[in-house]
Design a protein around this motif. Structure first.
Motif, PDB file in Angstrom:
ATOM      1  N   ALA A  32      13.827   8.523 -13.504  1.00 26.01           N
ATOM      2  CA  ALA A  32      14.961   7.699 -13.051  1.00 26.01           C
ATOM      3  C   ALA A  32      15.564   6.821 -14.139  1.00 26.01           C
ATOM      4  CB  ALA A  32      14.495   6.823 -11.886  1.00 26.01           C
ATOM      5  N   HIS A  33      15.309   7.127 -15.411  1.00 26.19           N
ATOM      6  CA  HIS A  33      15.809   6.255 -16.480  1.00 26.19           C
ATOM      7  C   HIS A  33      17.335   6.225 -16.545  1.00 26.19           C
ATOM      8  CE1 HIS A  33      15.927  10.177 -18.524  1.00 26.19           C
ATOM      9  NE2 HIS A  33      16.828   9.642 -19.335  1.00 26.19           N
ATOM     10  N   LYS A  34      17.983   7.312 -16.119  1.00 37.11           N
ATOM     11  CA  LYS A  34      19.440   7.343 -16.135  1.00 37.11           C
ATOM     12  C   LYS A  34      20.049   6.343 -15.157  1.00 37.11           C
ATOM     13  CE  LYS A  34      19.932  12.139 -17.688  1.00 37.11           C
ATOM     14  NZ  LYS A  34      20.487  13.482 -17.378  1.00 37.11           N
ATOM     15  N   LYS A  35      19.246   5.927 -14.177  1.00 36.58           N
ATOM     16  CA  LYS A  35      19.702   4.923 -13.209  1.00 36.58           C
ATOM     17  C   LYS A  35      19.331   3.507 -13.652  1.00 36.58           C
ATOM     18  CE  LYS A  35      21.370   7.706  -9.984  1.00 36.58           C
ATOM     19  NZ  LYS A  35      22.776   7.635  -9.493  1.00 36.58           N
ATOM     20  N   GLY A  36      18.805   3.386 -14.856  1.00 33.70           N
ATOM     21  CA  GLY A  36      18.478   2.063 -15.383  1.00 33.70           C
ATOM     22  C   GLY A  36      17.114   1.545 -14.985  1.00 33.70           C
ATOM     23  N   VAL A  37      16.238   2.435 -14.505  1.00 37.35           N
ATOM     24  CA  VAL A  37      14.888   2.024 -14.105  1.00 37.35           C
ATOM     25  C   VAL A  37      14.006   1.978 -15.349  1.00 37.35           C
ATOM     26  CG1 VAL A  37      12.848   2.598 -12.743  1.00 37.35           C
ATOM     27  CG2 VAL A  37      15.129   3.008 -11.810  1.00 37.35           C
ATOM     28  N   ASN A  38      13.446   0.797 -15.637  1.00 41.17           N
ATOM     29  CA  ASN A  38      12.586   0.679 -16.801  1.00 41.17           C
ATOM     30  C   ASN A  38      11.112   0.803 -16.414  1.00 41.17           C
ATOM     31  OD1 ASN A  38      11.635  -1.987 -16.006  1.00 41.17           O
ATOM     32  ND2 ASN A  38      13.605  -2.787 -16.741  1.00 41.17           N
ATOM     33  N   PHE A  39      10.261   0.875 -17.424  1.00 44.07           N
ATOM     34  CA  PHE A  39       8.831   1.076 -17.194  1.00 44.07           C
ATOM     35  C   PHE A  39       8.217  -0.056 -16.373  1.00 44.07           C
ATOM     36  CE2 PHE A  39       4.442   0.257 -18.682  1.00 44.07           C
ATOM     37  CZ  PHE A  39       3.830   1.408 -18.201  1.00 44.07           C
ATOM     38  N   LYS A  40       8.576  -1.283 -16.661  1.00 44.75           N
ATOM     39  CA  LYS A  40       8.021  -2.436 -15.947  1.00 44.75           C
ATOM     40  C   LYS A  40       8.366  -2.379 -14.460  1.00 44.75           C
ATOM     41  CE  LYS A  40       7.981  -7.511 -15.978  1.00 44.75           C
ATOM     42  NZ  LYS A  40       8.521  -8.740 -16.636  1.00 44.75           N
ATOM     43  N   GLU A  41       9.627  -2.088 -14.165  1.00 45.59           N
ATOM     44  CA  GLU A  41      10.052  -1.983 -12.763  1.00 45.59           C
ATOM     45  C   GLU A  41       9.320  -0.854 -12.051  1.00 45.59           C
ATOM     46  OE1 GLU A  41      14.727  -3.339 -12.542  1.00 45.59           O
ATOM     47  OE2 GLU A  41      14.223  -1.399 -13.443  1.00 45.59           O
ATOM     48  N   ALA A  42       9.218   0.284 -12.724  1.00 50.41           N
ATOM     49  CA  ALA A  42       8.584   1.454 -12.106  1.00 50.41           C
ATOM     50  C   ALA A  42       7.096   1.218 -11.863  1.00 50.41           C
ATOM     51  CB  ALA A  42       8.783   2.678 -13.001  1.00 50.41           C
ATOM     52  N   THR A  43       6.452   0.505 -12.781  1.00 50.73           N
ATOM     53  CA  THR A  43       5.027   0.196 -12.616  1.00 50.73           C
ATOM     54  C   THR A  43       4.820  -0.779 -11.462  1.00 50.73           C
ATOM     55  OG1 THR A  43       4.588   0.569 -14.968  1.00 50.73           O
ATOM     56  CG2 THR A  43       2.981  -0.746 -13.748  1.00 50.73           C
ATOM     57  N   LEU A  44       5.657  -1.807 -11.388  1.00 50.73           N
ATOM     58  CA  LEU A  44       5.577  -2.766 -10.279  1.00 50.73           C
ATOM     59  C   LEU A  44       5.842  -2.065  -8.951  1.00 50.73           C
ATOM     60  CD1 LEU A  44       5.302  -5.702  -9.290  1.00 50.73           C
ATOM     61  CD2 LEU A  44       7.787  -5.936  -9.613  1.00 50.73           C
ATOM     62  N   PHE A  45       6.834  -1.186  -8.937  1.00 54.70           N
ATOM     63  CA  PHE A  45       7.171  -0.370  -7.768  1.00 54.70           C
ATOM     64  C   PHE A  45       5.923   0.366  -7.272  1.00 54.70           C
ATOM     65  CE2 PHE A  45       8.375   3.882  -6.245  1.00 54.70           C
ATOM     66  CZ  PHE A  45       9.398   3.637  -5.339  1.00 54.70           C
ATOM     67  N   SER A  46       5.234   1.043  -8.182  1.00 54.29           N
ATOM     68  CA  SER A  46       4.048   1.834  -7.817  1.00 54.29           C
ATOM     69  C   SER A  46       2.910   0.945  -7.338  1.00 54.29           C
ATOM     70  CB  SER A  46       3.585   2.659  -9.024  1.00 54.29           C
ATOM     71  OG  SER A  46       4.617   3.500  -9.473  1.00 54.29           O
ATOM     72  N   PHE A  47       2.661  -0.148  -8.053  1.00 56.79           N
ATOM     73  CA  PHE A  47       1.542  -1.019  -7.697  1.00 56.79           C
ATOM     74  C   PHE A  47       1.731  -1.649  -6.316  1.00 56.79           C
ATOM     75  CE2 PHE A  47      -0.534  -5.177  -7.501  1.00 56.79           C
ATOM     76  CZ  PHE A  47      -1.852  -4.808  -7.733  1.00 56.79           C
ATOM     77  N   LEU A  48       2.918  -2.141  -6.022  1.00 53.99           N
ATOM     78  CA  LEU A  48       3.166  -2.788  -4.735  1.00 53.99           C
ATOM     79  C   LEU A  48       3.003  -1.810  -3.575  1.00 53.99           C
ATOM     80  CD1 LEU A  48       6.210  -5.101  -5.545  1.00 53.99           C
ATOM     81  CD2 LEU A  48       3.831  -5.777  -5.132  1.00 53.99           C
ATOM     82  N   ILE A  49       3.424  -0.585  -3.762  1.00 50.01           N
ATOM     83  CA  ILE A  49       3.285   0.425  -2.700  1.00 50.01           C
ATOM     84  C   ILE A  49       1.812   0.746  -2.468  1.00 50.01           C
ATOM     85  CG2 ILE A  49       3.721   2.838  -2.118  1.00 50.01           C
ATOM     86  CD1 ILE A  49       6.408   2.500  -3.636  1.00 50.01           C
ATOM     87  N   LEU A  50       1.069   0.946  -3.545  1.00 53.30           N
ATOM     88  CA  LEU A  50      -0.360   1.261  -3.424  1.00 53.30           C
ATOM     89  C   LEU A  50      -1.131   0.093  -2.818  1.00 53.30           C
ATOM     90  CD1 LEU A  50      -0.857   2.961  -6.903  1.00 53.30           C
ATOM     91  CD2 LEU A  50      -0.865   4.122  -4.678  1.00 53.30           C
ATOM     92  N   GLN A  51      -0.849  -1.117  -3.300  1.00 51.37           N
ATOM     93  CA  GLN A  51      -1.596  -2.282  -2.834  1.00 51.37           C
ATOM     94  C   GLN A  51      -1.315  -2.589  -1.371  1.00 51.37           C
ATOM     95  OE1 GLN A  51      -3.850  -4.348  -5.050  1.00 51.37           O
ATOM     96  NE2 GLN A  51      -4.488  -4.515  -2.936  1.00 51.37           N
ATOM     97  N   THR A  52      -0.055  -2.460  -0.937  1.00 53.64           N
ATOM     98  CA  THR A  52       0.261  -2.734   0.475  1.00 53.64           C
ATOM     99  C   THR A  52      -0.358  -1.675   1.388  1.00 53.64           C
ATOM    100  OG1 THR A  52       2.421  -1.633   0.148  1.00 53.64           O
ATOM    101  CG2 THR A  52       2.367  -4.047   0.054  1.00 53.64           C
ATOM    102  N   HIS A  53      -0.534  -0.457   0.884  1.00 53.43           N
ATOM    103  CA  HIS A  53      -1.248   0.574   1.660  1.00 53.43           C
ATOM    104  C   HIS A  53      -2.647   0.074   2.007  1.00 53.43           C
ATOM    105  CE1 HIS A  53      -2.545   4.907   2.433  1.00 53.43           C
ATOM    106  NE2 HIS A  53      -3.688   4.233   2.410  1.00 53.43           N
ATOM    107  N   SER A  54      -3.354  -0.405   0.988  1.00 55.49           N
ATOM    108  CA  SER A  54      -4.723  -0.864   1.200  1.00 55.49           C
ATOM    109  C   SER A  54      -4.771  -2.120   2.061  1.00 55.49           C
ATOM    110  CB  SER A  54      -5.386  -1.133  -0.156  1.00 55.49           C
ATOM    111  OG  SER A  54      -6.784  -1.196  -0.034  1.00 55.49           O
TER     112      SER A  54
END
Length: 334
Positions: free
Chosen positions: A81-103
């Motif tokens: 999704a880099h063409k949409k301006g998504v950077n590594f920090k945002e993508a990592t936070l995105f992944s962590f919040l989804i995983l953590q809220t699952h648990s």
């Protein structure tokens, strides 16, 4: 919680974090990532059934695992999704919040999660059944309303946040209801002059109106149920632990494993010279003292000098339908 609830939660969290940048793809990616912790069920297929049960919601639901996995998923997502301006920090936070809220969602159920793995402690609030339509369906409705709006429409975020707020509020509401029911059980135990070591209170399937309790005493347990429509006093039924039935094999590895899985909430029964280890955390399916059935039971056998445990098969559909019918009648009051 069930897969649908986790998918909706992952999709909504993803929509909240990156919906403005990548629109409904945030919902898709969030739904996919939201299922990852439950993949422990798949690799459990390559293990013996007892070990698969033992590891469920263990390492794969831990914060440590999420901290390791999130940068990997973030790197992949950033590439996509880099063409949409998504950077590594945002993508990592995105992944962590989804995983953590699952648990964190699983934390509210009876099974609980090993959130702080490698510590063996499982955290379980036991305030919601693994499938609860009142949690999932409104949440899903608000997510669909959000999906229908463009990524820059303010109403998109409004509907998504409303779903997150309503679903989270419902979770905390279950804790409030649980505390009220706990007081009901404790009051009746006091009236019955029952002294106990520990008590757990949990909802029956699909609702927070009918609740059950396990009460641990010195040589067994008292079980009981309470509906908010009840007009008669709570009745308790005693179940003896009967540890003496396994006194000669109590140190066997499989017995210790079963005790760990059941978190100490178990009883031993004997029928036709066969021994059964019964996990009491998930209740009793048939309370007839002459033919008691438990949600999870393991037959204990000895083969070539080795103690083994085999889980009894689940009830068939006809029996499950009958149980649901009894549940509906009981929910309406004693």
């Amino acid at each position: 919680m069930d897969s649908l609830s986790q998918i909706v939660l992952g999709a909504a969290v993803g929509n909240e974090v990156l919906g403005k940048k990548i629109g409904n793809k945030a919902i898709l990616y969030g739904a996919i990532i939201g299922t990852i912790p439950d993949l422990d069920v798949l690799y459990g297929k390559f293990l013996d059934p007892l070990t698969a049960t033992d590891i469920h919601r263990g390492f794969s639901h831990s914060t440590l695992f999420f901290l390791f996995l999130s940068p990997i998923l973030g790197w992949i997502l950033q590439k996509v999704a880099h063409k949409k301006g998504v950077n590594f920090k945002e993508a990592t936070l995105f992944s962590f919040l989804i995983l953590q809220t699952h648990s964190l969602l699983d934390l509210f159920t009876t099974w609980g999660t090993q959130l702080l793995w490698p510590l063996e402690t499982r955290f379980s609030l036991q305030s919601i059944f693994v499938i609860d339509p009142l949690y999932t369906l409104p949440f899903l409705l608000f997510l669909i309303l959000s999906m229908k709006k463009s990524r820059l429409d303010q109403k998109r975020r409004f509907w998504n946040r409303t779903g997150l707020i309503v679903s989270t509020s419902y979770l905390f509401f279950t804790l409030l209801v649980q505390s009220i029911v706990l007081q009901k059980f404790e009051k009746q135990l006091d009236l019955n002059k029952i002294s106990y070591q520990e008590i757990v209170v949990k909802p029956s399937p699909f609702n927070i109106i009918l609740w059950t309790t396990n009460v641990k005493v010195e040589n067994g347990y008292y079980i009981g149920d309470y509906s908010f429509f009840d007009t008669k006093p709570i009745q308790f039924q005693f179940i003896p632990t009967q540890n003496e039935l396994i006194s000669n094999i109590e140190d066997a590895a499989v017995i210790e494993q079963l005790k760990r899985i059941s978190e100490g909430w178990y009883c031993i029964t004997q029928k036709e010279n066969q021994l059964f280890f019964n996990d009491l955390r998930f209740g009793v399916m048939n309370t007839d003292k002459n033919d008691m059935h438990f949600s999870f039971s393991y037959q204990i056998t000895k083969e070539n000098g080795e103690i083994k445990a085999t889980e009894l098969p689940n009830k068939n559909r006809a029996q499950a339908k009958k149980l649901l019918g009894k549940l509906w009648v009981r929910l309406q009051g004693n």
